[in-house]
Design a protein around this motif. Sequence first.
Motif, short mmCIF file in Angstrom:
data_model
loop_
_atom_site.label_atom_id
_atom_site.label_comp_id
_atom_site.label_asym_id
_atom_site.label_seq_id
_atom_site.Cartn_x
_atom_site.Cartn_y
_atom_site.Cartn_z
N ASP A 29 -5.60 6.08 -11.96
CA ASP A 29 -4.44 5.21 -12.22
C ASP A 29 -3.19 6.03 -11.92
O ASP A 29 -2.87 6.99 -12.62
CB ASP A 29 -4.45 4.75 -13.67
CG ASP A 29 -3.28 3.85 -14.03
OD1 ASP A 29 -2.26 3.84 -13.30
OD2 ASP A 29 -3.37 3.16 -15.05
N ALA B 12 -11.53 5.68 -6.26
CA ALA B 12 -10.62 4.57 -5.98
C ALA B 12 -9.29 4.83 -6.68
O ALA B 12 -9.22 5.55 -7.67
CB ALA B 12 -11.23 3.25 -6.45
N LEU B 13 -8.26 4.21 -6.14
CA LEU B 13 -6.92 4.31 -6.72
C LEU B 13 -6.52 2.97 -7.28
O LEU B 13 -6.90 1.92 -6.75
CB LEU B 13 -5.91 4.74 -5.65
CG LEU B 13 -6.25 6.00 -4.85
CD1 LEU B 13 -5.19 6.24 -3.79
CD2 LEU B 13 -6.40 7.20 -5.76
N THR B 14 -5.75 2.98 -8.34
CA THR B 14 -5.22 1.74 -8.90
C THR B 14 -3.77 1.95 -9.31
O THR B 14 -3.35 3.08 -9.57
CB THR B 14 -6.06 1.25 -10.10
OG1 THR B 14 -5.68 -0.08 -10.42
CG2 THR B 14 -5.92 2.13 -11.32
N VAL C 47 -0.96 1.91 -7.68
CA VAL C 47 -0.30 2.89 -6.84
C VAL C 47 1.18 2.52 -6.70
O VAL C 47 1.49 1.44 -6.20
CB VAL C 47 -0.97 2.97 -5.45
CG1 VAL C 47 -0.29 4.02 -4.59
CG2 VAL C 47 -2.47 3.24 -5.59
N ASP D 180 2.31 4.88 -2.26
CA ASP D 180 1.70 4.03 -1.25
C ASP D 180 2.29 4.32 0.13
O ASP D 180 1.57 4.40 1.12
CB ASP D 180 1.89 2.55 -1.61
CG ASP D 180 1.23 1.63 -0.62
OD1 ASP D 180 -0.01 1.71 -0.46
OD2 ASP D 180 1.96 0.83 0.01
N THR E 248 -8.73 0.70 -3.20
CA THR E 248 -7.87 0.42 -4.34
C THR E 248 -8.49 -0.68 -5.19
O THR E 248 -9.24 -1.52 -4.68
CB THR E 248 -6.45 0.00 -3.91
OG1 THR E 248 -6.55 -1.13 -3.05
CG2 THR E 248 -5.75 1.13 -3.18
N THR E 249 -8.19 -0.63 -6.46
CA THR E 249 -8.67 -1.65 -7.39
C THR E 249 -7.45 -2.31 -8.02
O THR E 249 -6.40 -1.70 -8.13
CB THR E 249 -9.56 -1.05 -8.49
OG1 THR E 249 -8.78 -0.14 -9.27
CG2 THR E 249 -10.75 -0.32 -7.91
#
Length: 107
Positions: free
Chosen positions: A52, A82-84, A86, A91, A105-106
Amino acid sequence: MNAIDTLPRSAVNATSPTLVHLSGDIDIATGPALRRRLMNTLAYSTGLLVLDLSQVTFCGAAGLGLLVGVQSRARARGITLALTRVPANVDRVLRLSGLAPHFPTTP
């Protein structure tokens, strides 16, 4: 200052992702300590490690290198990174560097 918070080991089970909250700058000054902590997190991560980034204020070239390195180590262990959440500035750096497509990404 850089901070990392992970869910306690007891809160993680085989089906839930391992969630890590990062804050502050990810750069040459904070990278080594953050790398060590993320490598330790991989030791007990589930099949999905989610970073996160909502509280990350800056990510420089060293930070990008850190993310790529952690992703490589995660893949070697069968873990998806995974990235969340962002932030726009991070980004933009990911897109300009060409790395954005390599990090799922989530929501």
